[in-house]
Design an enzyme around this catalytic site. Sequence first.
Site, short mmCIF file in Angstrom:
data_model
loop_
_atom_site.label_atom_id
_atom_site.label_comp_id
_atom_site.label_asym_id
_atom_site.label_seq_id
_atom_site.Cartn_x
_atom_site.Cartn_y
_atom_site.Cartn_z
N LYS A 1 0.84 -1.21 0.00
CA LYS A 1 0.00 0.00 0.00
C LYS A 1 0.88 1.26 0.00
O LYS A 1 0.64 2.19 -0.78
CB LYS A 1 -0.89 -0.01 1.25
CG LYS A 1 -1.57 1.31 1.53
CD LYS A 1 -2.36 1.32 2.82
CE LYS A 1 -1.59 1.67 4.06
NZ LYS A 1 -1.27 3.09 4.26
N ASN A 2 1.90 1.27 0.85
CA ASN A 2 2.69 2.49 1.00
C ASN A 2 3.63 2.76 -0.16
O ASN A 2 4.28 3.80 -0.21
CB ASN A 2 3.48 2.46 2.31
CG ASN A 2 2.59 2.72 3.51
OD1 ASN A 2 1.40 3.02 3.35
ND2 ASN A 2 3.14 2.61 4.70
N ARG B 1 -4.57 10.61 4.70
CA ARG B 1 -3.54 11.62 4.81
C ARG B 1 -2.57 11.59 3.62
O ARG B 1 -2.01 12.60 3.22
CB ARG B 1 -2.79 11.34 6.11
CG ARG B 1 -2.06 12.49 6.61
CD ARG B 1 -1.34 12.14 7.88
NE ARG B 1 -0.35 13.14 8.12
CZ ARG B 1 0.80 13.16 7.52
NH1 ARG B 1 1.13 12.20 6.69
NH2 ARG B 1 1.65 14.13 7.75
N CYS C 1 -4.68 13.21 13.50
CA CYS C 1 -5.28 11.91 13.24
C CYS C 1 -5.05 11.03 14.44
O CYS C 1 -4.40 11.43 15.39
CB CYS C 1 -4.72 11.29 11.96
SG CYS C 1 -3.09 10.66 12.17
N ARG D 1 0.84 14.59 13.29
CA ARG D 1 1.34 14.33 11.94
C ARG D 1 1.36 15.55 11.02
O ARG D 1 0.60 15.63 10.04
CB ARG D 1 0.55 13.19 11.28
CG ARG D 1 0.69 11.91 12.05
CD ARG D 1 0.03 10.76 11.38
NE ARG D 1 0.83 10.18 10.31
CZ ARG D 1 0.52 9.05 9.69
NH1 ARG D 1 -0.58 8.41 10.01
NH2 ARG D 1 1.28 8.57 8.73
N ASP E 1 5.03 0.60 12.05
CA ASP E 1 3.83 -0.06 11.53
C ASP E 1 3.70 -1.52 12.00
O ASP E 1 2.69 -2.16 11.72
CB ASP E 1 3.79 0.00 10.00
CG ASP E 1 3.39 1.38 9.50
OD1 ASP E 1 2.98 2.22 10.34
OD2 ASP E 1 3.49 1.64 8.28
N ILE F 1 8.45 6.98 16.79
CA ILE F 1 8.05 7.70 15.56
C ILE F 1 6.80 8.54 15.78
O ILE F 1 6.78 9.72 15.44
CB ILE F 1 7.80 6.71 14.39
CG1 ILE F 1 8.99 5.77 14.20
CG2 ILE F 1 7.49 7.47 13.10
CD1 ILE F 1 10.27 6.39 13.71
N ARG G 1 -8.48 -0.29 5.00
CA ARG G 1 -7.63 0.71 4.35
C ARG G 1 -6.34 0.09 3.82
O ARG G 1 -5.79 0.57 2.82
CB ARG G 1 -7.26 1.82 5.34
CG ARG G 1 -8.41 2.74 5.70
CD ARG G 1 -7.90 3.90 6.52
NE ARG G 1 -6.63 4.36 5.98
CZ ARG G 1 -5.63 4.84 6.70
NH1 ARG G 1 -5.74 4.97 8.00
NH2 ARG G 1 -4.51 5.22 6.13
C1 UD1 Z 1 4.64 6.87 6.43
C2 UD1 Z 1 3.75 5.66 6.22
C3 UD1 Z 1 3.22 5.15 7.55
C4 UD1 Z 1 4.36 4.91 8.52
C5 UD1 Z 1 5.26 6.14 8.62
C6 UD1 Z 1 6.52 5.90 9.45
C7 UD1 Z 1 2.83 6.03 4.03
C8 UD1 Z 1 1.63 6.37 3.21
N1 UD1 Z 1 2.67 6.03 5.35
O1 UD1 Z 1 3.82 7.89 7.01
O2 UD1 Z 1 2.53 3.93 7.32
O3 UD1 Z 1 3.84 4.64 9.81
O4 UD1 Z 1 5.69 6.54 7.30
O5 UD1 Z 1 7.25 4.85 8.94
O6 UD1 Z 1 3.89 5.73 3.50
N2 UD1 Z 1 6.87 14.63 10.67
C9 UD1 Z 1 6.95 15.97 10.97
N3 UD1 Z 1 6.79 16.86 9.93
C10 UD1 Z 1 6.59 16.46 8.65
C11 UD1 Z 1 6.53 15.09 8.36
C12 UD1 Z 1 6.67 14.19 9.40
O7 UD1 Z 1 7.14 16.36 12.11
O8 UD1 Z 1 6.48 17.33 7.76
C13 UD1 Z 1 7.02 13.64 11.76
C14 UD1 Z 1 5.77 12.80 11.98
O9 UD1 Z 1 4.85 13.45 12.82
C15 UD1 Z 1 6.35 11.55 12.60
C16 UD1 Z 1 7.70 11.39 11.87
O10 UD1 Z 1 8.00 12.69 11.35
O11 UD1 Z 1 6.61 11.77 13.96
C17 UD1 Z 1 7.71 10.41 10.73
O12 UD1 Z 1 6.60 10.64 9.90
P1 UD1 Z 1 6.60 10.28 8.35
O13 UD1 Z 1 7.77 9.41 8.01
O14 UD1 Z 1 6.44 11.54 7.58
O15 UD1 Z 1 5.27 9.43 8.24
P2 UD1 Z 1 4.32 9.40 6.98
O16 UD1 Z 1 5.14 9.63 5.77
O17 UD1 Z 1 3.14 10.23 7.24
#
Ligand code: UD1
Length: 433
Positions: free
Chosen positions: A22-23, A93, A117, A122, A309, A331, A401
Site C-alpha cells: 500500500k505504502n 492523509r 489523526c 502528523r 507499523d 516515531i 484501508r
Molecule cells: C509513512 C507511512 C506510515 C508509517 C510512517 C513511518 C505512508 C503512506 N505512510 O507515514 O505507514 O507509519 O511513514 O514509517 O507511507 N513529521 C513531521 N513533519 C513532517 C513530516 C513528518 O514532524 O512534515 C514527523 C511525523 O509526525 C512523525 C515522523 O516525522 O513523527 C515520521 O513521519 P513520516 O515518516 O512523515 O510518516 P508518513 O510519511 O506520514
Amino acid sequence: MDKFLIRGGKPLNGTVEISGAKNSALPCLAATLLTAETVTLHNVPYVKDLITQRRLLEDLGATVLTPELHTQKVSAANIEIFEAPYELVKTMRASVLALGPLLGRFGQAKVSLPGGCAIGTRPIDLHLKAFEQLGAIVSLEAGNVVARAPKGRLIGAETFFEKVSVTGTENVMMAAVLAKGKTTIHNAAREPEIEDLAELLNKMGAEITGAGTSKIEIEGVESLGEAEHTIIPDRIETATFIVAAAITGGELTIENCQPKHLTAVIEKLRETNVEIIETDESTLLVRCPGKNLRSKDVTTEPHPAFPTDMQAQYMTLMTQAEGASTIVETIFENRFMHASELVRLGADIQISGNTAVVRGKSNLMGAPVQASDLRASASLVLAALAAEGETLIDRVYHIDRGYERIVRKLGKLGASIERITDNMSNGAEQTTS
Ligand code: UD1
C-alpha cells in the site's frame, strides 16, 4: 459499520500470498501525475486507500483504467484541477502526495491541510520547508496549503530533513524530478517504498540516484514519459502474517514477499523463538512449535530498524511470551491506543509516555473491542485469533484501508473469522470462516 467476529484458538496453517505494498502504490499512483503519457502499475493492492487515491487522480482529471484487479493504467494528460480537497485528505492523509507531482509538473498545487489523526498530530511542515528550498512560495489559505513555483518551474536545491519523513522524502523527490537543475535530499528516508518509487520515476525518464540511502540526488529533466512498473510486496502485511502464524502456533508458507525488506523484524521475531526460514528470495516458512515465545524489548525507528507499523502487532505477540518486554515508540505520539483494547482481552500492559511494558504470558479471552487505526486493528485481529472464545471487533474500516481481503486470506488458513456487514450488498468481501 462493519465488524469482524473471530472465534480464536485455531492454529493457522497453509499458504498465503502477499499483496502489493500500500505504502508504495500510493506514491507510485501520485507519480503518474508527472507525465501526460500512460503509466501502467501492476500489483496494486485492492484496498480502500488505493481506491481513494484513484478517486483523487480522477477528480484531478486523470483517466484510470483497471484492465485487471491489480493493474491500473493512468493517463494524466488532461489535468485541469490542481487541488486535493478536504473530503479526500481527511479520509486519507497520503493525499498530500499529490502536492509534489502537481507542483513539479504544473508549478501549482493546493492540498487541504491534514488535521490531527488517531496516531498523533502528523504535520507536513517538513514537506513544505523542502518545497520552499526548491523555490516554491507556500502559503496557508483557509485550511489549504497553496504552493506555487515562480515562473512555473521549481529550481533544484540542497534540501535537508530535520526528521526522517517517508512521504516527505517521496513528495520532494516527485517535485524535484522536473525541477531545473540538481536537487539533493539530505537525511532522506530509506524505506523500500522510496526505492520502489525512485525505480518507477527512473523508468519514466527521471534521473535519481541514491534512493534507499540517506542522500538522494536528482538531476531535473524537461519531461517524463510512459512506463510500466510492478509494485513491491507489502512488508507490513508479510510481517503481520508471520506474527499470525507464531501467535496461533501454526505453520505458514508466505509467498510473494521480500524478506530482505524485513531484516529487523525477522531478526527480532527469531529472538522471540519464532522459526522463520527463507525458502527462497520471495518465500518464507514460519512456525512456532509449542508457542514457547520469549519476551524481547523493541524500539521503533526509521528503516532499516524495526518499523512503527509493526509495533501494535508485536505488542500482541508479546502478550503471549513469557516475561516482561518493553516496547518504545519513537516515531508517532499516541500510537498505543490498541493497548487498552488488548487489556480488555486480558493482556497486562502498562503505558508511560512512549513506553509500554507488556507482561506475559496472558490468557486472552474474547470480548468486544474497537479498532482505532490501521495497524491497531491488525493487532486486535491477531489477539482475537489467539484468544479463547469470541471477539467482536468494531470499526474494521480501518483494516480495510490497508489489508487486502483479510477475512478471505485468514479464513483460507483455517481461522474462524466473519465480516458482519451493516449492508451486505456493500461488503467488499462476504462472510468466510
Ligand atoms: C509513512 C507511512 C506510515 C508509517 C510512517 C513511518 C505512508 C503512506 N505512510 O507515514 O505507514 O507509519 O511513514 O514509517 O507511507 N513529521 C513531521 N513533519 C513532517 C513530516 C513528518 O514532524 O512534515 C514527523 C511525523 O509526525 C512523525 C515522523 O516525522 O513523527 C515520521 O513521519 P513520516 O515518516 O512523515 O510518516 P508518513 O510519511 O506520514
